[in-house]
Design an enzyme around this catalytic site. Sequence first.
Site, PDB file in Angstrom:
ATOM      1  N   THR A  22      10.468  28.534  91.249  1.00  0.00           N
ATOM      2  CA  THR A  22      11.459  28.345  92.322  1.00  0.00           C
ATOM      3  C   THR A  22      12.854  28.075  91.785  1.00  0.00           C
ATOM      4  OG1 THR A  22       9.774  27.481  93.789  1.00  0.00           O
ATOM      5  CG2 THR A  22      12.021  26.879  94.322  1.00  0.00           C
ATOM      6  N   ASP A  66       6.368  33.857  89.240  1.00  0.00           N
ATOM      7  CA  ASP A  66       5.963  32.709  90.040  1.00  0.00           C
ATOM      8  C   ASP A  66       4.800  32.109  89.241  1.00  0.00           C
ATOM      9  OD1 ASP A  66       5.719  31.948  93.403  1.00  0.00           O
ATOM     10  OD2 ASP A  66       4.173  31.296  92.000  1.00  0.00           O
ATOM     11  N   SER A  67       4.764  30.809  89.107  1.00  0.00           N
ATOM     12  CA  SER A  67       3.770  30.243  88.185  1.00  0.00           C
ATOM     13  C   SER A  67       2.333  30.392  88.691  1.00  0.00           C
ATOM     14  CB  SER A  67       4.088  28.790  87.866  1.00  0.00           C
ATOM     15  OG  SER A  67       3.684  27.946  88.899  1.00  0.00           O
ATOM     16  N   SER A  68       2.155  30.854  89.911  1.00  0.00           N
ATOM     17  CA  SER A  68       0.789  31.135  90.362  1.00  0.00           C
ATOM     18  C   SER A  68       0.237  32.354  89.637  1.00  0.00           C
ATOM     19  CB  SER A  68       0.750  31.348  91.873  1.00  0.00           C
ATOM     20  OG  SER A  68       1.165  30.160  92.485  1.00  0.00           O
ATOM     21  N   ASP A  99       3.989  24.935  90.553  1.00  0.00           N
ATOM     22  CA  ASP A  99       2.586  25.067  90.987  1.00  0.00           C
ATOM     23  C   ASP A  99       1.576  24.890  89.853  1.00  0.00           C
ATOM     24  OD1 ASP A  99       3.447  25.453  93.540  1.00  0.00           O
ATOM     25  OD2 ASP A  99       3.081  27.615  93.607  1.00  0.00           O
ATOM     26  N   THR A 284     -14.041  13.426  87.156  1.00  0.00           N
ATOM     27  CA  THR A 284     -14.183  12.912  88.517  1.00  0.00           C
ATOM     28  C   THR A 284     -13.221  13.573  89.498  1.00  0.00           C
ATOM     29  OG1 THR A 284     -13.911  10.958  89.927  1.00  0.00           O
ATOM     30  CG2 THR A 284     -12.752  10.908  87.837  1.00  0.00           C
ATOM     31  N   GLN A 285     -13.678  13.656  90.744  1.00  0.00           N
ATOM     32  CA  GLN A 285     -12.825  14.175  91.815  1.00  0.00           C
ATOM     33  C   GLN A 285     -11.744  13.158  92.183  1.00  0.00           C
ATOM     34  OE1 GLN A 285     -15.258  15.415  95.176  1.00  0.00           O
ATOM     35  NE2 GLN A 285     -16.605  16.589  93.847  1.00  0.00           N
ATOM     36  N   CYS A 286     -11.947  11.895  91.790  1.00  0.00           N
ATOM     37  CA  CYS A 286     -10.927  10.873  92.073  1.00  0.00           C
ATOM     38  C   CYS A 286      -9.704  11.148  91.225  1.00  0.00           C
ATOM     39  CB  CYS A 286     -11.457   9.477  91.729  1.00  0.00           C
ATOM     40  SG  CYS A 286     -12.789   8.960  92.786  1.00  0.00           S
TER      41      CYS A 286
END
Length: 349
Positions: A22, A66-68, A99, A284-286
């Site tokens: 961006t 674009d970094s995607s 991103d 972990t998802q945390c």
Amino acid sequence: MTFLIMTKLKKSSVLLIYTGGTIGMMQDVVTGELKPFDFKSLTKQIPELNKFDIDLSSISFKEPIDSSNMHPSVWIELVKIIKDNYKKHDGFVILHGSDTMSFTASALSFMLENLSKPVILTGSQLPIGIIRTDGKENLITAIEIAGAKEKNKPLVSEVCIYFEYKLYRGNRTFKYNSAHFDAFKSPNYPALAEAGVDIKYNKSALLKPSTKNLKTYSELDNDIAVLKLFPGISKKITSAIINSHGVKAIILETFGAGNATTETWFTNELKKAIDKGIIVLNITQCLEGRVIQGKYETSSHLKKLGVISGADMTFESAVTKLMFLLGQKLTTKEITKSLLKDLRGELTL
Ligand code: ASP
């Protein structure tokens, strides 16, 4: 007689590498889409860049992305640019889309060993041409940090992200907000510096500069699968992911402190994979905290199977560390050993 010996402080030299994102985009007048624009326009937009007491050189990707669309092949290209220019400059600033910035920062941290100079990634949430852009401050301060010296030596010597007044260790970050200027978080490691009236460095948190020569790596292997658990995950889908053709490592995204279902089918599927030599890494998802296998009964079975604890590594670090280790054609035992080690400050032992 006393002589006053004056050592002339050398002006810092910083290399700016523009990959896209961006920060260097403009709005298509017809469609309203944000598209990358020519790098020359960027320097035109920030005349302050010419006022720096820093020698600034720049390299721009022919086709900014674009970094995607970021890819390991681009990381290899970036490592080559840094390697080829390492002796000539005191620091590097990479302009990158936000991103996937944390993935690139994490990958570069592993691919650049023995750093004694800073590599700072930055970008923005609003294009530089827009009045309220966050890009100007991000870029100007990132350059200042990349050129900062103490006793004529670079102050920072690691891969970092500078965004919205904070400097972070790159491989500890993730993008958590797509709407705020304050887009990154580093929940398990403190900020390395904060920019206010002055830039305050958290010196005890910085990695020590290496005294060895820079060593670069250019082999990455992306044969990695990700299995994010949720209550009720199906055996059929789980089995399809674990048994994907050619998979060499699986990142298991578990609950809480590294917990997973104790259902027999799940344990059996993991056992089969581990017996085949597939690496299974538990993160972990945390977003804050760490994996502690064996704390609960729901993680003891993983420990017994030989699932590797990812401690407090981010998902971004886990993916890129695996790509880096798999790329070196190491044995399963060697990879396991390195995953448990803190290679670049990416995990807390
Ligand atoms: N989509 C953009 C990118 O990552 C967003 C940004 O630059 O912040 O390239």
